[in-house]
Write a protein that holds these residues in place. Structure first.
Motif, PDB file in Angstrom:
ATOM      1  N   THR A   6      13.161   1.579   1.745  1.00 13.01           N
ATOM      2  CA  THR A   6      13.744   2.663   0.951  1.00 13.01           C
ATOM      3  C   THR A   6      12.832   3.879   0.871  1.00 13.01           C
ATOM      4  N   LEU A   7      11.510   3.630   0.815  1.00 15.79           N
ATOM      5  CA  LEU A   7      10.584   4.715   0.482  1.00 15.79           C
ATOM      6  C   LEU A   7       9.780   5.267   1.656  1.00 15.79           C
ATOM      7  N   SER A   8       9.306   4.410   2.536  1.00 19.20           N
ATOM      8  CA  SER A   8       8.313   4.853   3.526  1.00 19.20           C
ATOM      9  C   SER A   8       8.859   5.926   4.458  1.00 19.20           C
ATOM     10  N   GLY A   9       8.222   7.104   4.421  1.00 20.52           N
ATOM     11  CA  GLY A   9       8.602   8.220   5.281  1.00 20.52           C
ATOM     12  C   GLY A   9       9.907   8.883   4.908  1.00 20.52           C
ATOM     13  N   LYS A  10      10.495   8.494   3.765  1.00 13.59           N
ATOM     14  CA  LYS A  10      11.820   9.000   3.391  1.00 13.59           C
ATOM     15  C   LYS A  10      11.832   9.723   2.047  1.00 13.59           C
ATOM     16  N   GLY A  61       5.681  16.818  -3.666  1.00 11.21           N
ATOM     17  CA  GLY A  61       5.549  17.651  -2.469  1.00 11.21           C
ATOM     18  C   GLY A  61       5.011  16.953  -1.233  1.00 11.21           C
ATOM     19  N   LYS A  62       4.742  15.663  -1.297  1.00 10.13           N
ATOM     20  CA  LYS A  62       4.214  14.951  -0.128  1.00 10.13           C
ATOM     21  C   LYS A  62       5.084  13.728   0.169  1.00 10.13           C
ATOM     22  N   VAL A  63       5.381  13.518   1.465  1.00 11.46           N
ATOM     23  CA  VAL A  63       6.178  12.355   1.880  1.00 11.46           C
ATOM     24  C   VAL A  63       5.275  11.124   1.862  1.00 11.46           C
ATOM     25  N   TYR A  67       0.867  -1.179   0.000  1.00 10.94           N
ATOM     26  CA  TYR A  67       0.000   0.000   0.000  1.00 10.94           C
ATOM     27  C   TYR A  67       0.906   1.232   0.000  1.00 10.94           C
ATOM     28  N   VAL A  68       0.699   2.130  -0.955  1.00 14.17           N
ATOM     29  CA  VAL A  68       1.447   3.382  -1.025  1.00 14.17           C
ATOM     30  C   VAL A  68       0.466   4.509  -0.749  1.00 14.17           C
ATOM     31  N   GLY A  69       0.635   5.180   0.387  1.00 12.72           N
ATOM     32  CA  GLY A  69      -0.325   6.197   0.805  1.00 12.72           C
ATOM     33  C   GLY A  69       0.241   7.602   0.832  1.00 12.72           C
ATOM     34  N   ASN A  70      -0.656   8.565   1.155  1.00 13.23           N
ATOM     35  CA  ASN A  70      -0.332   9.997   1.217  1.00 13.23           C
ATOM     36  C   ASN A  70       0.180  10.512  -0.130  1.00 13.23           C
ATOM     37  N   LEU A  71      -0.477  10.051  -1.191  1.00 13.85           N
ATOM     38  CA  LEU A  71      -0.081  10.478  -2.529  1.00 13.85           C
ATOM     39  C   LEU A  71      -0.802  11.764  -2.928  1.00 13.85           C
ATOM     40  N   SER A  72      -0.098  12.629  -3.611  1.00 15.06           N
ATOM     41  CA  SER A  72      -0.702  13.845  -4.165  1.00 15.06           C
ATOM     42  C   SER A  72      -1.685  13.452  -5.275  1.00 15.06           C
ATOM     43  N   PRO A  73      -2.775  14.215  -5.441  1.00 18.60           N
ATOM     44  CA  PRO A  73      -3.742  13.908  -6.506  1.00 18.60           C
ATOM     45  C   PRO A  73      -3.120  13.950  -7.901  1.00 18.60           C
TER      46      PRO A  73
END
Length: 562
Positions: A56-60, A65-67, A5-11
């Motif tokens: 590698t990716l989560s929170g980093k 413009g969004k983590v 699951y990849v979350g907090n994505l920009s629209p």
């Protein structure tokens, strides 16, 4: 367990943006990307790739413009008892990790995941979902040295609702209405069928040849599996940095031999191309309980194979065995064709021994429940009935009492600071562990009283044994033996011996232990007598159960021999 699951994505994020990000971070190309407003689901080719993506990716990483946040995609109904812990210091000892995990509940299983990351990753199964939930809450962000743990739920398929029940709700026919079973996609039938136990061929190959065996895009190993009708597992991520890697081949005896021949041929050709002058030896892994019968009395079986095939065969020392590695390495040297002939004869002997053990276990099931014969090379706990290792109240396993005698000087190490080690060990094993008072000030040994199921006994005794080795109470050159006195009803002692000693001889062959039923014993107040079992740890892990109802008690004494 590869869907993320990849979350907090920009629209404004697109599928191409995500694929480009994965490429920039040198992550494997995902097999599928499903983009939704604000989040996405991504399928990676394997668990190792998924772990690498999370780390590698989560929170980093910022995207438009969004983590972003990355974690396993696990449906709520499958978030139960199983969790994954990442970013574990590579130098952290198993004992310390076990103690930490046990603080939050009963740990049923801990499995290390082989990854390309510098830190360690483990999958943990707790006894209940509440314990797993607490572990996630308490361990997430847990600091150890300069490392911070990352913890996630992973799919617990045991938590899934029964398929049959959901079919019934949709109006599907029940099993009794479905008529005869229909062939499945592999030609089998829907219902399970009894079959001969799988006995795979396990090999060790030099790490430098693994790439050649796999081939470009896996074409070489695919060709091997296709031509030999076998399943070949190359455990290339095990033991990072090791000079050799294990390969497991599942097939018929002929299929295993054909695959072995092809793999040896590939390695020899690769060696010739790299101008290696030495012949590549064949190395076969076999469980220690089977090796004695391969060797034969005074080494006759092994000598015969050597003479008939023109090879030189050696077997690794017993000193190389550990509680986590019960396999020995059989090294065969000779020409390629000679090694292949020797493989057929070696595997024939090992397979015969294994099948005899399985048959003996079935015949002696009322005498020795819980005995494990291992073909995978991994230690296996006595099997539990039912899903999740649970048993119904009517089938609750009997509690065993074991009296384990350890050197007096080892008591402090077993108890630990303020009693923490023995408490954590008891929690981990699911057993009661108590140390009896010393009978006199200068006593050489102390008695440890362990009460629990066969599985709990295996865990507790194994960890105590390991602790003594770890603390150097026995040197690496000494083989530690366990002497076991098992109480059985006096009426059952004759059955243990068998007619003309047949049963006791079978037990000795099966377990590689010495089994003695002392004669002329006077039964105790419970009309029970002792059966004496002597051997190393694996050999003496036998549970002898009375044919009638009644408790089992064992007395174990650790002695060392050169």
């Amino acid at each position: 367990m590869n869907k993320l699951y990849v979350g907090n994505l920009s629209p404004s994020v697109t599928v191409e943006d995500l694929k480009q990000l994965f490429e920039e971070k040198t992550l494997p190309a995902p097999e599928q990307v499903l983009l939704k407003p604000g989040y996405a689901f991504v399928d990676f080719p394997d668990q190792n790739s998924a772990i690498k993506a999370i780390e590698t990716l989560s929170g980093k990483v910022e995207l438009h413009g969004k983590v972003i946040e990355v974690d396993y995609s696990v449906p709520k109904k499958l978030r139960s008892r199983k969790i994954q812990i990442r970013n574990i210091p590579p130098h952290l000892q198993w004992e310390v990790l076990d103690s930490l995990l046990a603080q939050y509940g009963t740990v049923e299983n801990v499995e290390q995941v082989n990854t390309d990351t510098e830190t360690a990753v483990v999958n943990v199964t707790y006894a209940t979902k509440e314990e797993a939930k607490e572990a996630i809450e308490k361990l997430t962000g847990h600091q150890f040295d300069d490392y911070s743990f990352s913890v996630s739920y992973i799919m617990d398929m045991d938590a899934a609702p029964p398929i049959q029940a959901s079919r019934a709700k949709r109006g599907g026919r029940s099993s009794r209405d479905q008529g005869p079973p229909q062939p499945g996609p592999s030609g089998g039938f829907g219902s399970p069928r009894l079959r001969q136990p799988d006995f795979p061929l396990r090999m060790l190959v030099p790490t430098q040849f693994v790439g050649a065996i796999i081939g470009k895009e896996g074409l070489t190993i695919k060709n091997v599996t296709k031509q030999t009708q076998s399943k070949v597992d190359i455990h290339r991520k095990e033991n990072a940095g090791a000079a050799e890697k294990p390969i497991t081949i599942h097939s018929t005896p002929e299929g295993c031999s054909s695959a072995c021949h092809m793999i040896l041929d590939i390695m020899q050709k690769e060696a010739n191309e790299t101008k290696m002058t030495e012949d590549i030896p064949l190395k076969i892994l076999a469980h220690n309980s089977l090796v004695g019968r391969l060797i034969g009395k005074e080494g006759r079986n092994l000598k015969k194979i050597e003479e008939e095939t023109g090879t030189k065969i050696t077997i690794s020392s017993l000193q190389d065995l550990t509680i986590y590695n019960p396999e020995r390495t059989i090294t065969v040297k000779g020409s390629l064709e000679a090694c292949c002939k020797a493989e057929e004869e070696i595997m024939k002997k090992l397979r015969e021994a294994y099948e005899n053990d399985v048959a003996a276990i079935n015949q002696q099931a009322n005498l020795i429940p819980g005995l494990g014969i291992f073909s995978s090379g991994l230690p296996v706990l006595p099997p539990s009935a039912g899903p999740r290792g649970a048993v119904s109240p009517q089938q609750a396993p009997e509690q065993e009492v074991v009296y384990l005698f350890i050197p007096t000087q080892a008591v402090g190490a077993l108890i630990g600071k303020k009693g923490q080690h023995i408490k954590q060990l008891a929690h981990f094993a699911g057993a009661s562990i108590k140390i009896a008072p010393a009978e006199s000030p200068d006593v050489a040994e102390r008695m440890v009283i362990i009460t629990g199921t066969p599985e709990a006994q295996f865990k507790a005794q194994g960890r105590i044994f390991g602790k003594l080795k770890e603390e150097n109470f026995f040197s690496g050159k000494e083989e530690v033996k366990l002497e076991t006195h098992i109480k059985v009803p006096s009426t059952a002692a004759g059955r243990v011996i068998g007619k003309g000693g047949k049963t006791v001889n079978e037990l000795q062959n099966l377990t590689s232990a010495e089994v003695i039923v002392p004669r002329d014993q006077t039964p105790d107040e419970n009309d029970e007598v002792f059966v004496k079992i002597s051997g190393h740890f694996f050999a003496s892990q036998v549970r002898t159960k009375s044919v009638d109802t009644g408790s089992i008690s064992q007395k174990k004494t650790i002695t060392s021999t050169n």
